[in-house]
Motif scaffolding. Structure first.
Motif, PDB file in Angstrom:
ATOM      1  N   MET A 194     -11.574   4.649 -25.140  1.00 26.44           N
ATOM      2  CA  MET A 194     -12.741   5.080 -25.276  1.00 26.44           C
ATOM      3  C   MET A 194     -13.420   6.311 -24.995  1.00 26.44           C
ATOM      4  O   MET A 194     -14.429   6.471 -24.178  1.00 26.44           O
ATOM      5  N   LYS A 195     -12.531   7.298 -25.440  1.00 28.00           N
ATOM      6  CA  LYS A 195     -13.039   8.675 -24.755  1.00 28.00           C
ATOM      7  C   LYS A 195     -14.105   9.067 -25.298  1.00 28.00           C
ATOM      8  O   LYS A 195     -14.528  10.124 -24.549  1.00 28.00           O
ATOM      9  N   PHE A 196     -14.710   8.540 -26.224  1.00 27.39           N
ATOM     10  CA  PHE A 196     -15.982   9.051 -26.709  1.00 27.39           C
ATOM     11  C   PHE A 196     -17.373   8.909 -25.751  1.00 27.39           C
ATOM     12  O   PHE A 196     -18.201   9.134 -25.677  1.00 27.39           O
ATOM     13  N   ARG A 197     -16.740   8.025 -24.693  1.00 27.08           N
ATOM     14  CA  ARG A 197     -17.688   7.801 -23.456  1.00 27.08           C
ATOM     15  C   ARG A 197     -17.332   8.372 -22.217  1.00 27.08           C
ATOM     16  O   ARG A 197     -17.944   8.172 -21.001  1.00 27.08           O
ATOM     17  N   ILE A 198     -16.344   9.359 -22.215  1.00 30.61           N
ATOM     18  CA  ILE A 198     -15.678  10.047 -21.054  1.00 30.61           C
ATOM     19  C   ILE A 198     -16.449  10.699 -20.114  1.00 30.61           C
ATOM     20  O   ILE A 198     -16.318  10.656 -18.780  1.00 30.61           O
ATOM     21  N   TYR A 231     -18.638   5.971 -16.995  1.00 25.31           N
ATOM     22  CA  TYR A 231     -17.444   5.643 -17.781  1.00 25.31           C
ATOM     23  C   TYR A 231     -16.356   4.804 -16.892  1.00 25.31           C
ATOM     24  O   TYR A 231     -16.162   5.302 -15.684  1.00 25.31           O
ATOM     25  N   PRO A 232     -15.994   3.700 -17.330  1.00 23.55           N
ATOM     26  CA  PRO A 232     -15.298   3.025 -16.398  1.00 23.55           C
ATOM     27  C   PRO A 232     -13.696   2.994 -15.986  1.00 23.55           C
ATOM     28  O   PRO A 232     -13.295   2.552 -15.224  1.00 23.55           O
ATOM     29  N   PHE A 281      -9.741   8.985 -17.012  1.00 23.95           N
ATOM     30  CA  PHE A 281     -10.299   9.905 -16.365  1.00 23.95           C
ATOM     31  C   PHE A 281      -9.390  10.981 -15.635  1.00 23.95           C
ATOM     32  O   PHE A 281      -9.407  12.348 -15.864  1.00 23.95           O
ATOM     33  N   GLU A 282      -8.793  10.316 -14.458  1.00 20.74           N
ATOM     34  CA  GLU A 282      -7.840  11.246 -13.910  1.00 20.74           C
ATOM     35  C   GLU A 282      -6.581  11.940 -14.860  1.00 20.74           C
ATOM     36  O   GLU A 282      -6.486  13.138 -14.735  1.00 20.74           O
ATOM     37  N   ALA A 283      -6.181  11.193 -15.693  1.00 20.63           N
ATOM     38  CA  ALA A 283      -5.141  11.929 -16.680  1.00 20.63           C
ATOM     39  C   ALA A 283      -5.659  13.014 -17.408  1.00 20.63           C
ATOM     40  O   ALA A 283      -5.073  13.951 -17.604  1.00 20.63           O
ATOM     41  N   GLU A 284      -7.068  12.851 -17.793  1.00 20.27           N
ATOM     42  CA  GLU A 284      -7.760  13.864 -18.645  1.00 20.27           C
ATOM     43  C   GLU A 284      -7.850  15.156 -17.598  1.00 20.27           C
ATOM     44  O   GLU A 284      -7.817  16.327 -18.036  1.00 20.27           O
ATOM     45  N   LYS A 285      -8.205  14.978 -16.312  1.00 24.01           N
ATOM     46  CA  LYS A 285      -8.328  16.047 -15.461  1.00 24.01           C
ATOM     47  C   LYS A 285      -7.213  16.797 -15.360  1.00 24.01           C
ATOM     48  O   LYS A 285      -7.058  17.979 -14.944  1.00 24.01           O
ATOM     49  N   ARG A 286      -6.222  16.067 -15.370  1.00 27.29           N
ATOM     50  CA  ARG A 286      -4.739  16.806 -15.214  1.00 27.29           C
ATOM     51  C   ARG A 286      -4.304  17.534 -16.092  1.00 27.29           C
ATOM     52  O   ARG A 286      -3.572  18.508 -15.872  1.00 27.29           O
TER      53      ARG A 286
END
Ligand SMILES: NC(=O)C1=CN([C@@H]2O[C@H](COP(=O)(O)OP(=O)(O)OC[C@H]3O[C@@H](n4cnc5c(N)ncnc54)[C@H](OP(=O)(O)O)[C@@H]3O)[C@@H](O)[C@H]2O)C=CC1
Ligand SMILES: O=C1CO[C@H](CO)[C@@H](O)[C@@H]1O
Length: 332
Positions: free
Chosen positions: A311-315, A320-321, A326-331
């Motif tokens: 549900m990345k449209f809520r990231i 955002y739960p 979230f961590e993977a996206e930041k990396r």
């Protein structure tokens, strides 16, 4: 028609029995198709129906159920309806208003289990029965405290318009905060759960809090990408996993039946969706066999874990739960 099986249940903390198997309805909104499919489901023993305001199908479900009541084939008390509060009606004044609309559509004066659909309150699209997406395809946040919404959930519980209340897509921390501040503890949590995302920690946490567990996407939701097709959906095919195929041959059952049976044996309520008559019957035909401990272990020990619903449209939402995503996206 098969002779309807007796569906096992698990007792919620309010004493109400939650069926460990039910009928999912996300993306089923063609009136004719859904009415036909739900009729087959009910005739073949399904009793729990899972829906939500945002699925846009509550009225079709209500009309179908009404036909069963009118013909005397089923009583309202034999059906368990789960539905959900949409993320754009989290304000305390909006909760009961929204529920009243849902009761009307579902042709009932109570809901068996009412869930907060998402921990990410957002703005509504005035044109559609859906949340509002900005030009980057993101939902637009409304800063509403979960505790405000939970208070409103407690009030509708006290008014007896809903028999049980719970959460969906919340993480452990968010659930813990509600539990610590609640007058009425959540009765159920609904999250993604299947062999590639078994949710062992969250399930154990919920057990420790006496919160029952419902698995969405129990078959890996093979048509999930039909929703927001422009979004990137993680790969993962649980129905064709080699371990599942191997075990299905041993029991002379289908992969779907193995996946659903595993969840039921874990004490998790599984709510597969299908509008295909043969699959509707296939999916409920899981109460005449038992997976042995060796096969349960084999399914448990699948190493590849993948969240099929990030549900990345809520990231960008402050609530955002999914910390893993979230961590993977930041990396990146
Ligand atoms: N709380 C939440 O945020 C969410 C809740 N949910 C709930 O959980 C339910 C189940 O999840 P869902 O995403 O629908 O995914 P499922 O894992 O239930 O998969 C449904 C898909 O699998 C197909 N299918 C069904 N049975 C079989 C079978 N025996 N063999 C092969 N394919 C099969 C269906 O096709 P067909 O219909 O064409 O037969 C459909 O495309 C939802 O319908 C909804 O009620 C789901 C996602 C998020
Ligand atoms: O229930 C649901 C089905 O899945 C959708 C796609 O991520 C969600 O938005 C919705 O909460």
């Amino acid at each position: 028609m098969i002779s309807p099986p007796k569906i096992p249940t698990v007792k919620m903390s309010n004493g109400i029995e939650l069926p460990l198997f039910g009928y999912g309805t996300w993306q089923a909104k063609d009136p004719e198709e859904l009415e036909k499919a739900l009729t087959i489901a009910l005739e073949n023993g399904y009793r729990l129906i899972d829906t939500a305001f945002v699925y846009g199908n509550e009225e079709i479900i209500g009309n179908t159920l009404q036909k069963f009541y009118d013909s005397g084939k089923l009583k309202r008390s034999e059906i368990f309806i789960t539905t959900k509060l949409p993320p754009f009606f989290h304000r305390s004044g909006e909760v009961e208003k929204c529920l009243n609309e849902q009761l009307k559509a579902l042709k009932t004066d109570y809901i068996d289990l009412y869930l907060i659909h998402s921990p990410c309150p957002c703005k509504k699209d005035p044109e559609k029965p859906m949340f509002y997406f900005d030009s980057n395809g993101m939902i637009v946040e409304e800063p509403i405290d979960h505790l405000e919404t939970w208070k409103a959930m407690e009030n509708i519980y006290k008014s007896k318009k809903v028999c049980s209340i719970g959460l969906s897509n919340f993480n452990e921390e968010q659930i813990e905060r509600i539990c610590k501040n609640a007058e009425i503890q959540p009765h159920n949590l609904q999250v993604e759960c299947h062999i590639l995302f078994p949710q062992n920690d969250l399930f154990n946490f919920c057990k420790s809090k006496n919160i029952t567990f419902t698995a969405y996407a129990p078959l890996g939701s093979p048509s999930r990408q039909n929703f927001l097709p422009d979004t990137e959906w993680p790969e993962g095919d649980v129905l064709h996993h080699s371990k599942v195929i191997e075990i299905s041959k041993k029991y002379n059952k289908t992969p779907a039946q193995i996946l659903l049976r595993q969840l039921v044996q874990r004490g998790i309520s599984a709510i597969p969706k299908s509008v295909t008559p043969s699959r509707i019957i296939e999916n409920i035909s899981i109460f005449d066999f038992k997976l042995d401990s060796e096969d349960l272990k084999a399914l448990e020990s699948i190493k590849q874990h993948v969240r099929l619903f990030p549900m990345k449209f809520r990231i960008q939402h402050s609530q955002y739960p999914y910390k893993d995503v979230f961590e993977a996206e930041k990396r990146k």
